[in-house]
Design an enzyme around this catalytic site. Structure first.
Site, short mmCIF file in Angstrom:
data_model
loop_
_atom_site.label_atom_id
_atom_site.label_comp_id
_atom_site.label_asym_id
_atom_site.label_seq_id
_atom_site.Cartn_x
_atom_site.Cartn_y
_atom_site.Cartn_z
N ASN A 9 -4.95 40.28 4.18
CA ASN A 9 -4.81 39.06 4.98
C ASN A 9 -4.85 37.91 3.99
O ASN A 9 -5.91 37.54 3.50
CB ASN A 9 -5.96 38.96 5.99
CG ASN A 9 -5.94 37.64 6.74
OD1 ASN A 9 -4.97 36.88 6.65
ND2 ASN A 9 -7.00 37.37 7.49
N LYS A 11 -4.35 34.87 4.46
CA LYS A 11 -4.81 33.60 5.03
C LYS A 11 -3.87 32.47 4.60
O LYS A 11 -2.66 32.71 4.48
CB LYS A 11 -6.28 33.36 4.66
CG LYS A 11 -7.14 34.59 5.02
CD LYS A 11 -8.62 34.38 4.95
CE LYS A 11 -9.34 35.67 5.34
NZ LYS A 11 -10.80 35.54 5.36
N HIS A 94 -8.47 36.96 14.73
CA HIS A 94 -9.32 36.83 13.54
C HIS A 94 -10.44 35.81 13.82
O HIS A 94 -10.23 34.83 14.53
CB HIS A 94 -8.47 36.38 12.34
CG HIS A 94 -9.22 36.50 11.05
ND1 HIS A 94 -10.13 35.57 10.64
CD2 HIS A 94 -9.21 37.48 10.11
CE1 HIS A 94 -10.65 35.96 9.48
NE2 HIS A 94 -10.11 37.11 9.14
N GLU A 96 -11.59 33.52 12.11
CA GLU A 96 -11.25 32.13 11.74
C GLU A 96 -10.42 31.47 12.83
O GLU A 96 -10.54 30.27 13.08
CB GLU A 96 -10.53 32.12 10.38
CG GLU A 96 -11.52 32.43 9.25
CD GLU A 96 -10.92 33.10 8.03
OE1 GLU A 96 -9.69 33.10 7.87
OE2 GLU A 96 -11.71 33.67 7.24
N GLU A 166 -14.76 43.14 11.66
CA GLU A 166 -15.10 42.20 10.61
C GLU A 166 -16.35 41.42 11.00
O GLU A 166 -16.26 40.44 11.76
CB GLU A 166 -13.95 41.20 10.38
CG GLU A 166 -12.65 41.85 9.96
CD GLU A 166 -11.75 40.89 9.21
OE1 GLU A 166 -11.28 41.27 8.14
OE2 GLU A 166 -11.53 39.75 9.68
N GLY A 172 -15.73 36.48 3.27
CA GLY A 172 -15.65 35.46 2.23
C GLY A 172 -17.01 35.06 1.66
O GLY A 172 -17.12 34.07 0.95
N SER A 212 -15.45 41.03 2.65
CA SER A 212 -15.80 41.21 1.23
C SER A 212 -15.56 42.64 0.74
O SER A 212 -16.34 43.17 -0.05
CB SER A 212 -17.25 40.77 0.98
OG SER A 212 -17.43 39.40 1.33
P1 13P Z 1 -12.72 38.59 2.60
O1 13P Z 1 -12.22 39.93 2.15
O2 13P Z 1 -12.29 37.46 1.75
O3 13P Z 1 -14.19 38.63 2.89
O4 13P Z 1 -12.01 38.32 4.04
C1 13P Z 1 -12.03 39.29 5.00
C2 13P Z 1 -11.12 38.88 6.08
O5 13P Z 1 -11.37 37.92 6.80
C3 13P Z 1 -9.89 39.65 6.27
O6 13P Z 1 -9.27 39.31 7.46
#
Ligand code: 13P
Length: 250
Positions: A9, A11, A94, A96, A166, A172, A212
């Site tokens: 992803n 982002k 997601h 976010e 997740e 992150g 992560s």
């Molecule tokens: P990270 O791997 O940066 O923690 O992000 C995970 C994520 O949100 C994947 O959709």
């Protein structure tokens, strides 16, 4: 046996030229992968990535889709727009999107229905916040998020959805759920699907871990029986790291 699926992803990262360079570097590194490999890229990168990955084992994904077929929804993209741009997978719900863009379980469900109807493969994200885990709500919450999001799909359609568990506190942050925590919560999601759709469907659904995930922890996570793959944020932006995750079994 469920085939593992590792998805990046990206982002809000990489312009079209940077995106092209990243997949060009990635191609030879993942060509012998034993799992499905997906990159979910910004819409502005669809064209450059689609062209670069043509004929390879890398699949193109998007990061969101709107639930209406067309109309006055400034800034949104329909499922048909994604399909006709060569997109095969789409991330929906997601954390976010839920946190910053007002996404709710109800709109996640609408988006899932629209995506499946158009023939897109869905990567549905669920997961609890830190305070929800600490309060003991994780299991109830992830089951609820999952079942609401899948409402209205047939058993067969449900069996083809990919779910990404997740935990929000692990995204992150460098904090990863332990292998056992991730396995246990993914098991809870699978049990919830089993209660509603039966064992056959539950055993087919692929459930990823995300948060992560890195070359250093992928092996332990993927050794867990319930974990069928990963949804990778930060580490998907570097070809060496993402390919090391994809090649976790080598
Ligand atoms: P990270 O791997 O940066 O923690 O992000 C995970 C994520 O949100 C994947 O959709």
């Amino acid at each position: 046996m469920r085939k593992p699926i590792i998805a990046g992803n990206w982002k809000m990262n990489k312009n079209p030229a940077e995106a092209k360079a990243l997949v060009a570097e990635l191609k030879p590194l993942v060509k012998d992968a034993n799992c499905d490999v997906v990159v979910c890229v910004p819409a502005t990168d669809f064209e450059s990535v689609r062209t670069e990955i043509a004929g390879t084992n890398i699949h193109l994904g998007a990061q969101n889709v709107h639930f209406k077929e067309s109309g006055a929804y400034t800034g949104e993209l329909s499922a048909d727009m994604l399909c006709s741009s060569g997109v095969e997978y789409v991330i929906i719900g997601h954390s976010e999107r839920r946190q910053y863009f007002g996404e709710t379980d109800a709109t996640v469900n609408q988006r899932v229905l629209a995506a499946v109807k158009a023939g897109l493969k869905v990567i549905l994200c669920v997961g609890e916040k830190k305070e929800e885990r600490e309060a003991g709500y994780t299991d109830a919450l992830v089951e609820y998020q999952t079942l609401i999001a899948l409402t209205g799909l047939t058993d067969e359609q449900v069996s083809e959805v990919v779910i990404a568990y997740e935990p929000v506190w692990a995204i992150g942050t460098g904090l990863t759920a332990t292998d056992e925590q991730a396995n246990e919560t993914i098991g809870v999601i699978r049990k919830g699907i089993e209660r509603k759709y039966g064992k056959d469907v539950a055993e087919k659904v692929r459930i990823q871990y995300g948060g992560s995930m890195k070359p250093g922890n992928v092996k332990g996570l993927m050794a867990q029986p319930e974990i069928d793959g990963g949804l990778i944020g930060g580490a998907s932006l570097k070809a060496a790291d993402f390919s090391a995750i994809v090649n976790f079994d080598k």
